[in-house]
Design an enzyme around this catalytic site. Structure first.
Site, mmCIF file in Angstrom:
data_model
loop_
_atom_site.group_PDB
_atom_site.id
_atom_site.type_symbol
_atom_site.label_atom_id
_atom_site.label_comp_id
_atom_site.label_asym_id
_atom_site.label_seq_id
_atom_site.Cartn_x
_atom_site.Cartn_y
_atom_site.Cartn_z
ATOM 1 N N ARG A 121 0.810 -1.229 0.000
ATOM 2 C CA ARG A 121 0.000 0.000 0.000
ATOM 3 C C ARG A 121 0.841 1.276 0.000
ATOM 4 O O ARG A 121 0.392 2.334 0.432
ATOM 5 C CB ARG A 121 -0.963 0.042 1.186
ATOM 6 N N LYS A 143 2.896 11.480 -11.442
ATOM 7 C CA LYS A 143 2.043 10.572 -12.233
ATOM 8 C C LYS A 143 2.825 9.289 -12.444
ATOM 9 O O LYS A 143 3.952 9.313 -12.963
ATOM 10 C CB LYS A 143 1.743 11.188 -13.598
ATOM 11 N N GLU A 185 9.894 19.028 -25.364
ATOM 12 C CA GLU A 185 9.127 19.376 -24.155
ATOM 13 C C GLU A 185 9.669 20.672 -23.532
ATOM 14 O O GLU A 185 8.916 21.436 -22.944
ATOM 15 C CB GLU A 185 9.178 18.238 -23.121
ATOM 16 N N LYS A 227 7.278 23.034 -14.394
ATOM 17 C CA LYS A 227 6.426 21.867 -14.132
ATOM 18 C C LYS A 227 6.027 21.843 -12.662
ATOM 19 O O LYS A 227 4.866 21.606 -12.328
ATOM 20 C CB LYS A 227 7.141 20.570 -14.530
ATOM 21 N N GLU A 237 -4.536 17.134 -11.711
ATOM 22 C CA GLU A 237 -4.978 17.463 -13.062
ATOM 23 C C GLU A 237 -6.460 17.837 -13.151
ATOM 24 O O GLU A 237 -7.231 17.260 -13.911
ATOM 25 C CB GLU A 237 -4.680 16.296 -14.022
ATOM 26 N N ARG A 241 -3.046 21.921 -14.984
ATOM 27 C CA ARG A 241 -2.055 20.957 -15.468
ATOM 28 C C ARG A 241 -2.251 20.674 -16.959
ATOM 29 O O ARG A 241 -1.321 20.235 -17.650
ATOM 30 C CB ARG A 241 -2.146 19.667 -14.634
ATOM 31 N N ASN A 245 -0.136 20.036 -21.701
ATOM 32 C CA ASN A 245 -0.570 19.249 -22.843
ATOM 33 C C ASN A 245 -0.501 20.018 -24.156
ATOM 34 O O ASN A 245 -0.996 19.548 -25.179
ATOM 35 C CB ASN A 245 -2.015 18.809 -22.599
ATOM 36 N N HIS A 248 0.011 18.389 -27.496
ATOM 37 C CA HIS A 248 -0.178 16.958 -27.274
ATOM 38 C C HIS A 248 -1.464 16.406 -27.881
ATOM 39 O O HIS A 248 -1.526 15.215 -28.183
ATOM 40 C CB HIS A 248 -0.124 16.628 -25.778
ATOM 41 N N HIS A 252 -0.567 13.446 -29.982
ATOM 42 C CA HIS A 252 -1.014 12.078 -29.670
ATOM 43 C C HIS A 252 -1.711 11.447 -30.876
ATOM 44 O O HIS A 252 -1.570 10.242 -31.120
ATOM 45 C CB HIS A 252 -1.995 12.089 -28.481
ATOM 46 N N HIS A 265 8.010 10.300 -29.023
ATOM 47 C CA HIS A 265 6.994 11.175 -28.435
ATOM 48 C C HIS A 265 7.266 12.671 -28.713
ATOM 49 O O HIS A 265 6.402 13.379 -29.229
ATOM 50 C CB HIS A 265 6.908 10.899 -26.927
HETATM 51 N N1 LIG Z 1 4.684 10.449 -15.499
HETATM 52 C C1 LIG Z 1 4.591 11.478 -16.318
HETATM 53 O O1 LIG Z 1 4.169 12.587 -15.927
HETATM 54 C C2 LIG Z 1 5.026 11.309 -17.741
HETATM 55 C C3 LIG Z 1 5.165 12.431 -18.571
HETATM 56 C C4 LIG Z 1 5.637 12.239 -19.859
HETATM 57 C C5 LIG Z 1 5.953 10.964 -20.308
HETATM 58 N N2 LIG Z 1 5.788 9.898 -19.475
HETATM 59 C C6 LIG Z 1 6.135 8.527 -19.904
HETATM 60 O O2 LIG Z 1 7.539 8.489 -20.121
HETATM 61 C C7 LIG Z 1 7.830 7.455 -21.063
HETATM 62 C C8 LIG Z 1 8.827 7.971 -22.061
HETATM 63 O O3 LIG Z 1 10.006 8.311 -21.380
HETATM 64 P P1 LIG Z 1 11.413 8.400 -22.155
HETATM 65 O O4 LIG Z 1 11.264 9.254 -23.339
HETATM 66 O O5 LIG Z 1 12.438 8.701 -21.146
HETATM 67 O O6 LIG Z 1 11.560 6.926 -22.735
HETATM 68 P P2 LIG Z 1 12.363 5.638 -22.187
HETATM 69 O O7 LIG Z 1 12.277 5.508 -20.730
HETATM 70 O O8 LIG Z 1 11.917 4.488 -23.021
HETATM 71 O O9 LIG Z 1 13.864 6.014 -22.560
HETATM 72 C C9 LIG Z 1 14.197 6.173 -23.908
HETATM 73 C C10 LIG Z 1 15.377 5.269 -24.298
HETATM 74 O O10 LIG Z 1 16.576 5.857 -23.834
HETATM 75 C C11 LIG Z 1 17.286 4.936 -23.032
HETATM 76 N N3 LIG Z 1 17.980 5.749 -22.041
HETATM 77 C C12 LIG Z 1 17.433 6.521 -21.068
HETATM 78 N N4 LIG Z 1 18.386 7.212 -20.430
HETATM 79 C C13 LIG Z 1 19.562 6.872 -21.001
HETATM 80 C C14 LIG Z 1 20.911 7.269 -20.793
HETATM 81 N N5 LIG Z 1 21.230 8.200 -19.894
HETATM 82 N N6 LIG Z 1 21.866 6.701 -21.554
HETATM 83 C C15 LIG Z 1 21.547 5.801 -22.520
HETATM 84 N N7 LIG Z 1 20.292 5.401 -22.781
HETATM 85 C C16 LIG Z 1 19.316 5.927 -22.029
HETATM 86 C C17 LIG Z 1 16.233 4.010 -22.486
HETATM 87 O O11 LIG Z 1 16.777 2.772 -22.102
HETATM 88 C C18 LIG Z 1 15.310 3.876 -23.689
HETATM 89 O O12 LIG Z 1 15.801 2.986 -24.615
HETATM 90 C C19 LIG Z 1 6.502 7.045 -21.662
HETATM 91 O O13 LIG Z 1 6.122 5.796 -21.142
HETATM 92 C C20 LIG Z 1 5.525 8.117 -21.202
HETATM 93 O O14 LIG Z 1 4.218 7.645 -21.030
HETATM 94 C C21 LIG Z 1 5.345 10.061 -18.208
HETATM 95 ZN ZN LIG Z 2 4.877 14.944 -23.637
#
Ligand SMILES: NC(=O)c1ccc[n+]([C@@H]2O[C@H](COP(=O)([O-])OP(=O)(O)OC[C@H]3O[C@@H](n4cnc5c(N)ncnc54)[C@H](O)[C@@H]3O)[C@@H](O)[C@H]2O)c1
Ligand SMILES: [Zn+2]
Length: 355
Positions: A121, A143, A185, A227, A237, A241, A245, A248, A252, A265
């Site tokens: 929990r 999130k 971003e 942020k 949200e 918040r 977007n 987006h 999306h 993305h």
């Molecule tokens: N929680 C939130 O508020 C929020 C906001 C935006 C996006 N997201 C989520 O984030 C995810 C996307 O995140 P992302 O773009 O970081 O993708 P990711 O976590 O898949 O990382 C992208 C790639 O880079 C590699 N990588 C990361 N850091 C590295 C480093 N320092 N050196 C070498 N390789 C590295 C990872 O292994 C992966 O292959 C999605 O699932 C999305 O839904 C969440």
């Molecule tokens: Zn985004």
């Protein structure tokens, strides 16, 4: 080292910014009075670069550290990987006083945060974001979640970390395309919230692309300030918040119409921002010179700006399926010039895209 407080009452936490400062990590965890055991969740690529210094820093402060490696990629942000994490936590007899450390990009941050939110929990977790997107966006705001086969991020929880530790030197090993995608971003924050940040990115585009630490520190720190300021005023949200977007809604749609295969993305968001900028201009919130500046900056950052050609019906369908659409109505985020936003209800987005 710089510090920023995310002010959420009892759920407040600090974000630490620096470069090459993993050695400080253990001491910062110690200050939080966390329990003696830490489990780091990472993948083999990121772990290969940063697990050792992170572990050493924790062990130097007396923590007992183990790690879980999950497979790399968005397709693994799912219930099976989550189950694997739970299994590992149960086998390790991890108790309530222990904590998780998410060492990786947004995928690792989101799934680790959700595991922490739900295991026993709720146990503490710390974000150590290593991608630019995670450093400026996903690691801040609480999130957490996983994807369902019917849609992205359908299962999750709002659950704040106890600390965010951002070492911009980790970006040195990030693949070029991922890095540039993350810059979209940062541009977003500039366009809807901070004209000065937009100007900074324009004036320092080349040094940012070269991953100059000083420029990165400013851009990442300022993005997190924005942020944090938005999420502290709207943690769950309910309204504000939504401005995060910007770009987006159409972004999306671009991602979904191309089956998440063609664009990263941030690349899709870049395309979405250009459309949002054009709509803002058409509706009188901005002028052509603003739209031109946005397109020119995105182009200099080597981000795509052209909308892929699908029929406007396809776009309308894709937009209407977005989980942010309520009762067929879209609250669209527009740029008010550069550096400010307007939230506008739009009934017929399709017509605007076509026109
Ligand atoms: N929680 C939130 O508020 C929020 C906001 C935006 C996006 N997201 C989520 O984030 C995810 C996307 O995140 P992302 O773009 O970081 O993708 P990711 O976590 O898949 O990382 C992208 C790639 O880079 C590699 N990588 C990361 N850091 C590295 C480093 N320092 N050196 C070498 N390789 C590295 C990872 O292994 C992966 O292959 C999605 O699932 C999305 O839904 C969440
Ligand atoms: Zn985004």
């Amino acid at each position: 080292m710089k510090t920023l407080k995310v002010d959420l009452g009892q759920r407040s936490y600090d974000i630490f910014f620096g470069h090459r400062f993993f050695a400080e990590f253990g001491r910062l965890c110690q200050k939080l009075k966390l329990g003696g055991r830490a489990i780091v969740v990472t993948n083999s690529t990121i772990g290969g670069h940063y697990l050792r210094p992170l572990k050493e820093s924790l062990e130097n402060e007396g923590f007992i550290v183990s790690s879980i490696e999950i497979p790399e990629g968005e397709e693994h942000k799912n219930i099976r990987t989550l189950e694997y994490i739970y299994d590992s936590l149960v086998s390790a007899h991890l108790d309530r006083g222990s904590f998780l450390v998410a060492l990786g990009g947004g995928v690792i941050g989101d799934i680790t945060g959700f595991a922490a939110a739900t295991y026993l929990r709720g146990i503490s977790y710390i974000q150590v974001p290593t991608s630019l997107l995670a450093q400026v966006d996903s690691s801040v705001g609480g999130k957490t979640g996983i994807n369902h086969e019917k849609g992205k991020n359908l299962i999750g929880a709002f659950y704040q970390p106890r600390m965010v530790f951002i070492d911009v030197s980790t970006l040195d090993t990030l693949p070029e395309r991922e890095f540039i995608s993350g810059l979209a971003e940062v541009v977003k924050y500039g366009v809807v919230y901070d004209g000065e940040l937009f100007t900074f990115i324009s004036d320092n585009a080349e040094s940012l692309l070269a991953r100059d630490k000083k420029s990165l520190m400013y851009a990442v720190n300022r993005s997190c300030e924005i942020k944090a300021s938005v999420v502290t005023r709207d943690e769950r949200e309910a309204g504000l918040r939504a401005i995060l977007n910007y770009g987006h809604t159409i972004g999306h749609a671009v991602e979904s119409l191309t089956d998440y295969k063609t664009y990263l993305h941030g690349e899709a968001i870049s395309i979405g921002m250009v459309q949002a900028a054009r709509i803002s201009e058409k509706m009188g919130y901005s002028v052509k010179a603003d739209t031109d500046r946005i397109i020119s900056l995105l182009t200099r950052l080597k981000l795509p700006v052209e909308l892929p050609s699908f029929s406007s019906e396809s776009y309308i369908n894709a937009i209407m399926h977005d989980k942010k659409v309520k009762d067929g109505k879209i609250t669209f985020v527009l740029n008010n010039g550069i550096g400010a936003y307007s939230l506008v209800n739009i009934a017929d987005v399709g017509a605007l895209i076509k026109a």
